[in-house]
Design an enzyme around this catalytic site. Structure first.
Site, PDB file in Angstrom:
ATOM      1  N   SER A  41      -5.989   3.537   4.510  1.00 32.66           N
ATOM      2  CA  SER A  41      -5.467   2.716   3.418  1.00 32.66           C
ATOM      3  C   SER A  41      -6.569   1.939   2.716  1.00 32.66           C
ATOM      4  O   SER A  41      -6.376   0.796   2.277  1.00 32.66           O
ATOM      5  CB  SER A  41      -4.388   1.746   3.929  1.00 32.66           C
ATOM      6  OG  SER A  41      -3.580   1.286   2.869  1.00 32.66           O
ATOM      7  N   SER A  78       0.799  -1.231   0.000  1.00 25.74           N
ATOM      8  CA  SER A  78       0.000   0.000   0.000  1.00 25.74           C
ATOM      9  C   SER A  78       0.831   1.281   0.000  1.00 25.74           C
ATOM     10  O   SER A  78       0.260   2.379  -0.093  1.00 25.74           O
ATOM     11  CB  SER A  78      -0.944   0.010   1.203  1.00 25.74           C
ATOM     12  OG  SER A  78      -2.067  -0.813   0.958  1.00 25.74           O
ATOM     13  N   LYS A 123       0.067   3.739  -2.707  1.00 22.42           N
ATOM     14  CA  LYS A 123      -0.941   4.797  -2.629  1.00 22.42           C
ATOM     15  C   LYS A 123      -0.317   6.194  -2.599  1.00 22.42           C
ATOM     16  O   LYS A 123      -1.011   7.182  -2.867  1.00 22.42           O
ATOM     17  CB  LYS A 123      -1.832   4.571  -1.412  1.00 22.42           C
ATOM     18  CG  LYS A 123      -2.716   3.317  -1.506  1.00 22.42           C
ATOM     19  CD  LYS A 123      -3.597   3.166  -0.281  1.00 22.42           C
ATOM     20  CE  LYS A 123      -4.565   2.008  -0.430  1.00 22.42           C
ATOM     21  NZ  LYS A 123      -3.942   0.680  -0.274  1.00 22.42           N
ATOM     22  N   LYS A 130       3.163   6.441   5.018  1.00 21.53           N
ATOM     23  CA  LYS A 130       2.317   5.364   4.490  1.00 21.53           C
ATOM     24  C   LYS A 130       2.880   3.996   4.826  1.00 21.53           C
ATOM     25  O   LYS A 130       4.065   3.715   4.614  1.00 21.53           O
ATOM     26  CB  LYS A 130       2.184   5.485   2.961  1.00 21.53           C
ATOM     27  CG  LYS A 130       1.077   4.628   2.387  1.00 21.53           C
ATOM     28  CD  LYS A 130      -0.282   5.148   2.797  1.00 21.53           C
ATOM     29  CE  LYS A 130      -1.388   4.123   2.636  1.00 21.53           C
ATOM     30  NZ  LYS A 130      -1.337   3.029   3.624  1.00 21.53           N
TER      31      LYS A 130
END
Length: 452
Positions: free
Chosen positions: A130, A66, A69, A255
């Site tokens: 997320s 993720s 992202k 993140k």
């Protein structure tokens, strides 16, 4: 004679990088020896300049999960800036987004098939929680389809200089989690990959170009669809935010990412005492060799502790610094035959504690301003750029930066310290006559000297 000596020097050495020693030597601290990060890949950089302080397998393409992202965030914020997308713009859920948003084990806020959601709601769900379905929704808003958006991601990666990156979807899921509906051009076993340097470079661009991203990334908890039956408490997966379980002072982004393929990953950033650092770990593991949520934060903490405790931000070169032996540049066709030069501003840089004396300034003169004899041509205005000054280690080591733009943050303009007006035609004529007879006399003197 002085001018002739300078010309001989300039013709050879003004090629055009001139290095001059400013400080005494000192041994540079070695982060590689001090850190042993338990991860397949890792990197630690100064967030202001992109100066790399530590890296492990920095150019190796690895799973990112993720952390993908961040590219979706970057493209969204760019689209908002350009007016292509608005925060209050509403989105109607597609069949794919509906399907992908339902599994809660994939990190999601379930979206209703007949629901409408603002870009701001979807962005917060992506950046804080997320949420994968919300991310795909944003990809459709920006690109028209996720397949087209993935092309945009890879194109932007090239423009940002990400050399070891390949995106196959917008959110970082394993492609097989799409159950055959993954973006076009990729198969069910394809995965997003990036090198630690590329991840850090993306984070560097994201927080420097769109610093407001940290306001959202640092939100520890937010309620999605407050006041409705769809209400969901979104707790931030970055457990190093100061109020959360592995809280770290100054942490405000960025993140996390976890899949079977990528392992436990995290891009972190923290700021203290005027210094900000970016860290990346990919497939972080604990002392037992197994990965878990704690391991990615432990390895991140290791790098941040090192950065904040063993580095300092120092003035390496002061404002109006003049290079010894090159405080002036000769001038032709001017009322004066030379002009003082100095740095327009100071150079501040994050360095290892006690290592200030290890750096030397490097003067680079503008070859378009100086003739083959190393001379400027009048008129010259005070403050006119003549070149630039940067610094490098005296021991021959090369400082590595994520980007050329970041490297330019540790170089300053070298400018003229005064005006030099152009001499009038009569003065120039008399100088020409003087130079002519001077050359004639030098020739006669050389000939006579040869007789004896």
């Amino acid at each position: 004679m002085k001018k002739q000596v300078f010309r001989k020097f300039a013709a050879g050495a003004l090629a055009l990088t001139l290095s001059f020693s400013l400080f005494g030597g000192a041994k540079q601290a070695n982060a590689q020896a001090a850190l042993n990060v338990n991860a397949d890949g890792a990197i630690l950089v100064d967030a202001e300049t992109g100066k790399i302080l530590y890296e492990k397998n920095g150019e190796s393409p690895l799973g990112v999960a993720s952390m993908t992202k961040m590219m979706t965030e970057y493209l969204l914020l760019d689209a908002v800036k350009r007016g292509k997308v608005k925060w209050d713009q509403e989105y109607s859920v597609s069949d794919l987004v509906y399907k992908m948003s339902q599994p809660r084990d994939l990190s999601n806020v379930p979206l209703r098939k007949d629901g409408k959601y603002t870009v701001k709601e979807l962005y917060e769900a992506m950046a804080i929680y997320s949420a994968n379905g919300a991310t795909i929704a944003l990809a459709e808003i920006i690109g028209g389809s996720e397949s087209n958006f993935v092309k945009m991601m890879n194109e932007k990666a090239k423009k940002l200089g990400l050399k070891h990156t390949k995106f196959v979807n917008s959110c970082g899921l394993n492609n097989r989690d799409y159950h055959g509906e993954q973006p076009e051009g990729s198969g069910p076993e394809d995965e997003n990959v990036m090198s630690p340097e590329d991840v850090a470079t993306l984070a560097f661009h994201l927080i420097n170009e769109y610093p407001d991203v940290l306001k959202t990334a640092s939100t520890p908890m937010k309620v999605f669809r407050e006041g409705t039956d769809d209400r969901i408490v979104m707790k931030n997966w970055n457990w190093m935010l100061p109020s959360l379980v592995y809280g770290y002072q100054g942490m405000d982004g960025l993140k996390t990412g976890t899949t079977d393929f990528a392992g436990y990953c995290f891009t972190g950033t923290a700021s203290r005492d005027g210094k900000r650092f970016i860290t990346v770990v990919q497939n972080a593991v604990g002392a037992n060799g197994n990965g878990d949520y704690k391991s990615r934060f432990d390895e991140t903490r290791k790098m941040l502790d090192y950065a904040f405790s063993t580095t300092t931000k120092e003035e390496i070169v002061p404002k109006h610094y003049q290079v010894k032996g090159h405080k002036t540049i000769p001038v032709i066709k001017g009322k004066e035959d030379q002009v003082k030069i100095y740095t327009k501003s100071a150079i501040d840089m994050v360095i290892e504690n006690g290592e200030k004396n290890n750096y030397k300034p490097v003067l680079v003169l503008d070859k378009n301003k100086i003739n083959k004899n190393g001379e400027l041509t009048a008129p010259i205005k005070k403050g006119e750029k003549i070149g630039y000054l940067t610094v490098e280690p005296k021991n021959g080591d090369k400082i590595k930066y994520l980007t050329a733009e970041g490297q330019k943050k540790v170089q300053v303009d070298v400018v003229a310290a005064q005006d030099v007006e152009k001499a009038n035609w009569f003065v120039l004529m008399m100088r020409g006559i003087g130079n002519f007879f001077g050359d004639v006399w030098d020739g006669i003197a050389s000939t006579v000297k040869g007789w004896f």
